[in-house]
Design an enzyme around this catalytic site. Structure first.
Site, short mmCIF file in Angstrom:
data_model
loop_
_atom_site.label_atom_id
_atom_site.label_comp_id
_atom_site.label_asym_id
_atom_site.label_seq_id
_atom_site.Cartn_x
_atom_site.Cartn_y
_atom_site.Cartn_z
N GLY A 37 67.74 69.82 27.16
CA GLY A 37 67.47 70.28 25.81
C GLY A 37 67.67 71.30 26.15
N LYS A 65 61.06 53.42 28.49
CA LYS A 65 62.22 53.10 27.19
C LYS A 65 62.20 52.16 26.21
CE LYS A 65 63.47 57.10 30.86
NZ LYS A 65 64.99 57.67 30.72
#
Length: 315
Positions: free
Chosen positions: A18, A134
């Site tokens: 991130g 996912k």
């Protein structure tokens, strides 16, 4: 593509990837926001990252995936959302998808994947739903009609590579090396900052809309035998190669408690089953990032300096 840059909201800016995504976004001149929980400000490491990003132009928005109102307020300031939460938080994206649907302004969503393609892996009987969670998020995104790009970068260079894919070691071996399977199945490694650069390149690109971008550059795609050969050339010494069969590896996975066995599961998936490289990238729903963005100078020789550094530390 237009000349105007989309406004990006990145979730997870205090994590390793991130942080790199936020830097890449700012470097590409995107107006960039980071959703940050209150608790992050009391963590010295996270606070340091927040300060660095703020100094570079990141707008910090306080909120969390568990607070829908703060989430919607952040979403209304963005065009594109990139989520980089940890794998254990993948299901938290359900609330994010709901909030994006409610906000109604998001032109593209890049969910937290950034590994092997969850729809292509063949270890569902072993991975404790790591990949199926996912895939579940993918199906929810699609069913809600949210425009998306999925990014599959396979392994990070910081994972497995420093030990030469030797579970339990912190540096490459110098005498004996364990090779799983026949050692000829290839896996893929990408530096996190390069993954971020490719990801940010997709956000305003119509060629990646509603497609999967895989990263599989030839120079970063190597088998265990090839990795060991590179290491041997660095230390000027041949290693004794001990081959572990698929059956033996499966036995070790079953005998090792969860979650300690997950590293073995990932090795089995990539270097025995070939889950990162067995399939061709279908142009109807996928693209290969290094071919799509040839101008991005990614680290294609990352194995050599990394292994060289490990070698020098042991001399």
């Amino acid at each position: 593509m237009t000349d105007s840059k989309s406004k990006l909201l990145i979730i997870g800016v205090t994590g390793n990837l991130g942080f790199e995504l936020a830097n890449a976004s700012l470097n590409a001149s995107h107006p960039t926001l980071g959703l940050v929980r209150d608790s992050a400000f009391s963590d010295p490491n996270k606070l340091h990252k927040i300060q660095l990003l703020s100094d570079s132009g990141l707008k910090i928005v306080k909120g969390s995936l568990h607070d829908e109102e703060s989430l919607i307020e952040a979403l209304k300031q963005a065009d594109v959302v990139i989520c980089a939460v940890a794998s254990k938080q993948v299901h938290d994206q359900k609330a994010l998808i709901s909030a994006m649907k409610r906000a109604g302004c998001i032109k593209r969503f890049i969910p937290s994947e950034f590994g092997s393609d969850p729809d292509r892996t063949r270890v569902s009987h072993l991975d404790h739903n790591f990949y199926s969670r996912k895939s579940e998020i993918r199906r929810l995104v699609e069913s809600q009609g949210i425009p998306y790009t999925y990014v599959c970068c396979n392994f990070y260079t910081s994972y497995l590579l420093p030990s030469l894919v030797q579970p339990g070691l912190q540096a490459p071996p110098r005498d004996n090396v364990t090779i799983f399977g026949d050692g000829n199945v290839r896996g893929v490694f990408m530096k996190e900052s390069d993954v971020a650069a490719f990801t940010i390149s997709t956000v305003d690109d119509p060629r990646t809309l509603n497609k999967t971008m895989s990263l599989r550059p030839p120079g970063n795609t190597l088998s265990m035998n090839e990795l060991v050969t590179v290491w041997e050339s660095k230390i000027g010494k041949k290693l004794e190669r001990n081959y572990i069969s698929e059956e033996e590896l499966l036995k070790r996975i079953q005998e090792t408690p969860y979650p300690d066995n997950m590293q073995l599961v990932f090795i089995y998936s990539a270097f025995v089953k070939g889950d990162q490289t067995y399939y061709d990238i279908d142009s109807s729903n996928g693209v290969e990032g290094t071919q799509l963005y040839p101008h991005i100078k990614y680290k294609t020789d990352v194995f050599l300096p990394l292994i060289h550094t490990c070698a020098m530390s042991l001399l």
